[in-house]
Design an enzyme around this catalytic site. Structure first.
Site, mmCIF file in Angstrom:
data_model
loop_
_atom_site.group_PDB
_atom_site.id
_atom_site.type_symbol
_atom_site.label_atom_id
_atom_site.label_comp_id
_atom_site.label_asym_id
_atom_site.label_seq_id
_atom_site.Cartn_x
_atom_site.Cartn_y
_atom_site.Cartn_z
ATOM 1 N N ILE A 14 37.692 -3.502 -21.608
ATOM 2 C CA ILE A 14 39.000 -4.193 -21.582
ATOM 3 C C ILE A 14 38.865 -5.684 -21.933
ATOM 4 O O ILE A 14 39.803 -6.290 -22.444
ATOM 5 C CB ILE A 14 39.697 -3.992 -20.210
ATOM 6 C CG1 ILE A 14 41.206 -4.247 -20.316
ATOM 7 C CG2 ILE A 14 39.057 -4.835 -19.111
ATOM 8 C CD1 ILE A 14 42.004 -3.724 -19.136
ATOM 9 N N GLY A 35 32.205 -2.800 -11.367
ATOM 10 C CA GLY A 35 33.088 -2.140 -12.331
ATOM 11 C C GLY A 35 33.825 -3.112 -13.234
ATOM 12 O O GLY A 35 33.272 -4.125 -13.680
ATOM 13 N N ASP A 37 36.140 -5.170 -12.530
ATOM 14 C CA ASP A 37 36.297 -6.479 -11.885
ATOM 15 C C ASP A 37 35.117 -7.391 -12.255
ATOM 16 O O ASP A 37 35.307 -8.553 -12.671
ATOM 17 C CB ASP A 37 36.344 -6.239 -10.361
ATOM 18 C CG ASP A 37 36.895 -7.409 -9.572
ATOM 19 O OD1 ASP A 37 37.294 -8.400 -10.193
ATOM 20 O OD2 ASP A 37 36.923 -7.316 -8.334
HETATM 21 P P1 ADP Z 1 38.256 0.700 -8.694
HETATM 22 O O1 ADP Z 1 37.490 -0.028 -7.613
HETATM 23 O O2 ADP Z 1 39.714 0.294 -8.726
HETATM 24 O O3 ADP Z 1 38.023 2.157 -8.666
HETATM 25 P P2 ADP Z 1 36.406 0.355 -10.962
HETATM 26 O O4 ADP Z 1 36.137 -0.900 -11.708
HETATM 27 O O5 ADP Z 1 35.287 0.933 -10.166
HETATM 28 O O6 ADP Z 1 37.696 0.056 -10.049
HETATM 29 O O7 ADP Z 1 36.924 1.470 -11.950
HETATM 30 C C1 ADP Z 1 38.212 1.511 -12.507
HETATM 31 C C2 ADP Z 1 38.119 2.099 -13.899
HETATM 32 O O8 ADP Z 1 37.700 1.078 -14.798
HETATM 33 C C3 ADP Z 1 37.119 3.247 -14.053
HETATM 34 O O9 ADP Z 1 37.758 4.281 -14.814
HETATM 35 C C4 ADP Z 1 35.972 2.620 -14.833
HETATM 36 O O10 ADP Z 1 35.334 3.570 -15.674
HETATM 37 C C5 ADP Z 1 36.706 1.606 -15.670
HETATM 38 N N1 ADP Z 1 35.937 0.468 -16.178
HETATM 39 C C6 ADP Z 1 34.796 -0.078 -15.695
HETATM 40 N N2 ADP Z 1 34.432 -1.140 -16.440
HETATM 41 C C7 ADP Z 1 35.375 -1.275 -17.418
HETATM 42 C C8 ADP Z 1 35.571 -2.163 -18.505
HETATM 43 N N3 ADP Z 1 34.727 -3.173 -18.775
HETATM 44 N N4 ADP Z 1 36.663 -1.980 -19.303
HETATM 45 C C9 ADP Z 1 37.539 -0.980 -19.060
HETATM 46 N N5 ADP Z 1 37.416 -0.107 -18.057
HETATM 47 C C10 ADP Z 1 36.332 -0.241 -17.239
#
Ligand code: ADP
Length: 192
Positions: A14, A35, A37
């Site tokens: 993203i 993740g 964040d």
């Molecule tokens: P949460 O704690 O809300 O579950 P996560 O970051 O662990 O948040 O995951 C939320 C989604 O974001 C997951 O589907 C993960 O695969 C996705 N994700 C992780 N990194 C990225 C990124 N850099 N860009 C887009 N999506 C991502």
């Protein structure tokens, strides 16, 4: 243009998208995490964390907006930090009938409202709560899509929404939710 034509699925990190605002799947502290964040904080740089320290966190189901700091160089103006629920629900419950469903829907609604208030033309969402927070992905996809579609049918801004998936499997899950929408949206209406 029909609301559904304003929604696009993309498979990407993203932080690489060229949109006016991106949503972060944050936690209640708003002080960064793993993740998506972690990826957003790394890309936006340390000024984002300094700014977030002044916000005093955010309750689950709500969202707060910040500047995009280092991500501004690629055109991203805002980061909307939405705090999704940790999934403790019961998957046998009908869609919309768990507290987690309501809180996830609220995240989408709050994020879209903030983007609208800041006149954002384009907004990208990650799949909130479906990573570390273990929300079932097909269920989350229906909630995300249903609420975004409902919002777009009442608002001209954002003009365009990107549902940003980290891999093709997740993109397929969203596509399936869109393809079968008439079935489950009709069921939801019948349930009142
Ligand atoms: P949460 O704690 O809300 O579950 P996560 O970051 O662990 O948040 O995951 C939320 C989604 O974001 C997951 O589907 C993960 O695969 C996705 N994700 C992780 N990194 C990225 C990124 N850099 N860009 C887009 N999506 C991502």
């Amino acid at each position: 243009m029909q609301p559904i034509d304003r929604i696009e699925i993309v498979t990407a990190d993203i932080t690489t998208l060229r949109v006016e605002a991106i949503v972060n799947a944050a936690n209640e502290s708003l002080l960064g995490g793993g993740g998506v964040d972690g990826a957003i904080h790394r890309a936006a740089g340390p000024d984002l964390l300094e700014h977030c320290k002044t916000l005093e966190g955010c309750p689950t189901g709500l969202a707060k907006i910040t500047p995009a700091f280092a991500l501004k160089k690629q055109g991203i103006q805002h980061i909307i930090h939405a705090v999704g629920p940790v999934w403790h629900g019961d998957e046998s419950q009908k869609l919309g009938y768990t507290l987690e469903d309501t809180l996830l829907a609220s995240c989408y609604h709050q994020s879209l409202t903030l983007a609208n208030q800041h006149a954002c033309k384009s907004l990208a969402f990650p799949n909130i709560s479906t990573g570390i927070y273990h929300f079932p992905k097909p269920r989350a996809a229906k909630i995300a899509f249903g609420h975004i579609l409902g919002f777009l049918s009442k608002h001209d801004l954002p003009e365009k929404i990107f549902l940003c998936c980290f891999n093709n499997t997740d993109a397929l899950i969203i596509q399936q939710a869109i393809d079968t929408r008439e079935d489950w949206m009709m069921n939801r209406k019948r349930m009142g």
